[in-house]
Design an enzyme around this catalytic site. Structure first.
Site, PDB file in Angstrom:
ATOM      1  N   LYS A 125       0.816  -1.224   0.000  1.00 54.47           N
ATOM      2  CA  LYS A 125       0.000   0.000   0.000  1.00 54.47           C
ATOM      3  C   LYS A 125       0.842   1.264   0.000  1.00 54.47           C
ATOM      4  CE  LYS A 125      -4.509  -1.490   1.549  1.00 54.47           C
ATOM      5  NZ  LYS A 125      -5.708  -1.199   2.311  1.00 54.47           N
ATOM      6  N   LYS A 206      -5.273  -9.641  -6.226  1.00 56.09           N
ATOM      7  CA  LYS A 206      -6.498  -9.902  -5.468  1.00 56.09           C
ATOM      8  C   LYS A 206      -7.556  -8.842  -5.775  1.00 56.09           C
ATOM      9  CE  LYS A 206      -6.715  -7.731  -0.993  1.00 56.09           C
ATOM     10  NZ  LYS A 206      -8.052  -7.477  -0.544  1.00 56.09           N
ATOM     11  N   LYS A 209     -11.537  -3.670  -2.832  1.00 56.97           N
ATOM     12  CA  LYS A 209     -12.466  -2.536  -2.838  1.00 56.97           C
ATOM     13  C   LYS A 209     -11.824  -1.286  -3.404  1.00 56.97           C
ATOM     14  CE  LYS A 209     -14.417  -3.103   1.609  1.00 56.97           C
ATOM     15  NZ  LYS A 209     -13.216  -3.039   2.427  1.00 56.97           N
TER      16      LYS A 209
HETATM   17  P1  ATP Z   1      -9.140  -2.387   0.594  1.00 51.61           P
HETATM   18  O1  ATP Z   1      -8.996  -2.442  -0.890  1.00 51.61           O
HETATM   19  O2  ATP Z   1      -9.701  -1.074   1.082  1.00 51.61           O
HETATM   20  O3  ATP Z   1      -7.921  -2.867   1.333  1.00 51.61           O
HETATM   21  P2  ATP Z   1     -10.431  -4.921   0.702  1.00 51.61           P
HETATM   22  O4  ATP Z   1     -11.345  -5.146  -0.450  1.00 51.61           O
HETATM   23  O5  ATP Z   1      -9.129  -5.614   0.710  1.00 51.61           O
HETATM   24  O6  ATP Z   1     -10.302  -3.397   0.940  1.00 51.61           O
HETATM   25  P3  ATP Z   1     -11.042  -5.251   3.548  1.00 51.61           P
HETATM   26  O7  ATP Z   1     -12.072  -4.411   4.202  1.00 51.61           O
HETATM   27  O8  ATP Z   1      -9.623  -4.896   3.749  1.00 51.61           O
HETATM   28  O9  ATP Z   1     -11.303  -5.329   1.981  1.00 51.61           O
HETATM   29  O10 ATP Z   1     -11.278  -6.771   3.948  1.00 51.61           O
HETATM   30  C1  ATP Z   1     -12.456  -7.309   4.488  1.00 51.61           C
HETATM   31  C2  ATP Z   1     -12.372  -8.822   4.466  1.00 51.61           C
HETATM   32  O11 ATP Z   1     -12.462  -9.280   3.107  1.00 51.61           O
HETATM   33  C3  ATP Z   1     -11.048  -9.378   5.009  1.00 51.61           C
HETATM   34  O12 ATP Z   1     -11.307 -10.537   5.772  1.00 51.61           O
HETATM   35  C4  ATP Z   1     -10.275  -9.730   3.766  1.00 51.61           C
HETATM   36  O13 ATP Z   1      -9.357 -10.779   3.990  1.00 51.61           O
HETATM   37  C5  ATP Z   1     -11.389 -10.170   2.835  1.00 51.61           C
HETATM   38  N1  ATP Z   1     -11.023 -10.005   1.440  1.00 51.61           N
HETATM   39  C6  ATP Z   1     -10.729  -8.833   0.813  1.00 51.61           C
HETATM   40  N2  ATP Z   1     -10.460  -9.040  -0.484  1.00 51.61           N
HETATM   41  C7  ATP Z   1     -10.576 -10.380  -0.693  1.00 51.61           C
HETATM   42  C8  ATP Z   1     -10.429 -11.227  -1.835  1.00 51.61           C
HETATM   43  N3  ATP Z   1     -10.106 -10.725  -3.008  1.00 51.61           N
HETATM   44  N4  ATP Z   1     -10.626 -12.546  -1.691  1.00 51.61           N
HETATM   45  C9  ATP Z   1     -10.979 -13.066  -0.484  1.00 51.61           C
HETATM   46  N5  ATP Z   1     -11.133 -12.328   0.633  1.00 51.61           N
HETATM   47  C10 ATP Z   1     -10.939 -11.002   0.543  1.00 51.61           C
END
Ligand code: ATP
Ligand code: LTN
Length: 347
Positions: A125, A206, A209
């Site tokens: 990040k 991955k 969001k």
């Molecule tokens: P950001 O992009 O803001 O980091 P994010 O999409 O990674 O957001 P988080 O709020 O950080 O989402 O994560 C919430 C939950 O979703 C966590 O348990 C994380 O491990 C899971 N998660 C996020 N992205 C994935 C993915 N691509 N596949 C499986 N699990 C995910």
């Protein structure tokens, strides 16, 4: 239920305590749902559950204030719509419970900087960013505080959070060594299927969001059926035609599509491959995966809109969640303050 009753219930012996968090930092995407939320819902029986909307974590990278407020409510509605039951799970907003920020400070003081600089999420990040906030480096300590305040046994997360939960374990062990037995050492619970949903535009990264705005990257949990079909139609695959699971990076796109289908249908890998023996190429695969995704999300979307029609009730549920969370974490925080040698104010 009275708070005291809830507190006793939270401390019920024999019941496993579960804690997890999700950031209100963008539109909830399919990876969040399949890697985290779906499992939280399915496993909420017979456990004491805490699910936290981690707004303090979200602002480690700038969030437009009005948008953050909107997204926090919307995320809460998605969690309830997906099936978190307020009578079985405490759903609350992190900033409503001051113990989280307090725990972070004290845990900062037992955490070596080197542990934080090694975190892969921090490295990813902060790469290519002109200015990196101290909050971004400190992010996993805040997360450790979240977990440790609730004497958590299990932390259900996607694969990307494994290293952070390991760090929470290390911090708990170090604190216990320095100040005496205080924290339960938690464990990450990572499902085999759905733990790492990849971006549809790039199956080597991955789904996230923060990249939801990039066309074709993510499927939003609230996306319209037509949009979901379109996203899958555009999904990157390879030039072959074999519809089987594979570790080959060249075939990561097809592997990702099959993985999504597998976690939604709950079928085994060989059953999934069997389902596609008659498929007419990748176009057919994409259409069928889109179909199961649309079917899975339809009832959630319907409930989401119902919940958003009565935000007063939503706010009441969140207030109740915060009250219960505070009734567990405030006494824990007092124990921590006592251990480190603070004087507690007279009441
Ligand atoms: P950001 O992009 O803001 O980091 P994010 O999409 O990674 O957001 P988080 O709020 O950080 O989402 O994560 C919430 C939950 O979703 C966590 O348990 C994380 O491990 C899971 N998660 C996020 N992205 C994935 C993915 N691509 N596949 C499986 N699990 C995910
Ligand atoms: N860092 C997590 C969100 C999170 C979390 C937690 C997860 C914050 N606090 C405590 C589990 C337990 C993420 O998903 N990015």
């Amino acid at each position: 239920m009275q708070t005291s009753e809830l507190t006793r219930e939270a401390a019920a012996p024999g019941k496993r305590r579960v804690f997890s968090g999700i950031q209100p930092s963008g539109e909830v995407q399919l990876g969040n749902y399949l890697g985290a939320i779906k499992g939280w819902v399915e496993r909420q029986e017979d456990k004491t559950n805490f699910f936290c909307l981690v707004d303090l974590h979200a602002i480690t990278v700038y969030q437009e204030p009005e948008e953050l407020r909107r997204q926090t409510r919307s995320l809460a509605a998605i969690l309830f719509a997906a099936g978190l039951d307020p009578d079985k799970s405490t759903v609350f907003i992190q900033s409503h419970v001051p113990a989280h920020a307090e725990a972070c400070w004290i845990l900062n003081c037992v955490t070596p900087m080197g542990w934080l600089e090694r975190m892969t999420q921090f490295k990813d990040k902060s790469a290519n960013q002109e200015r990196v906030s101290a909050g971004l480096l400190d992010y996993p300590v805040l997360m450790a505080g979240d977990i440790l305040l609730y004497d958590t046994h299990e932390v259900p997360v996607g694969e990307d959070q494994r290293q952070h939960v390991e760090l929470a374990r290390d911090i708990a062990e170090r604190f216990n060594r320095v100040y005496g037995e205080t924290f339960v050492v938690p464990e990450a619970v990572i499902a085999e299927a759905g733990a790492r949903v990849m971006g549809l535009n790039d199956p080597t990264a991955k789904m996230s969001k923060s990249f939801s705005h990039i066309r074709g990257h993510a499927v939003g949990v609230l996306d319209e059926p037509k949009e979901i079909e379109r996203s899958f139609k555009r999904a990157v695959t390879d030039s072959g035609n074999e519809i089987t699971f594979s570790d080959d990076p060249e075939r990561a796109g097809v592997n990702n599509l099959l993985g999504i289908y597998k976690v939604i249908t709950g079928r085994s890998s060989s059953q999934v491959e069997g389902d596609f023996v008659d498929a007419r190429g990748y176009g057919d695969l994409k259409a069928r995966v889109a179909e199961v995704v649309i079917e899975e999300l339809a009832p959630i979307q319907k409930r989401y809109h119902e919940i958003m029609d009565d935000v007063g009730e939503l706010d009441r549920l969140l207030a109740r969640g915060a009250e219960h969370a505070a009734s567990v974490s405030t006494p824990k925080m007092d124990e921590v303050k006592e251990k480190v040698g603070f004087t507690l104010p007279r009441s």
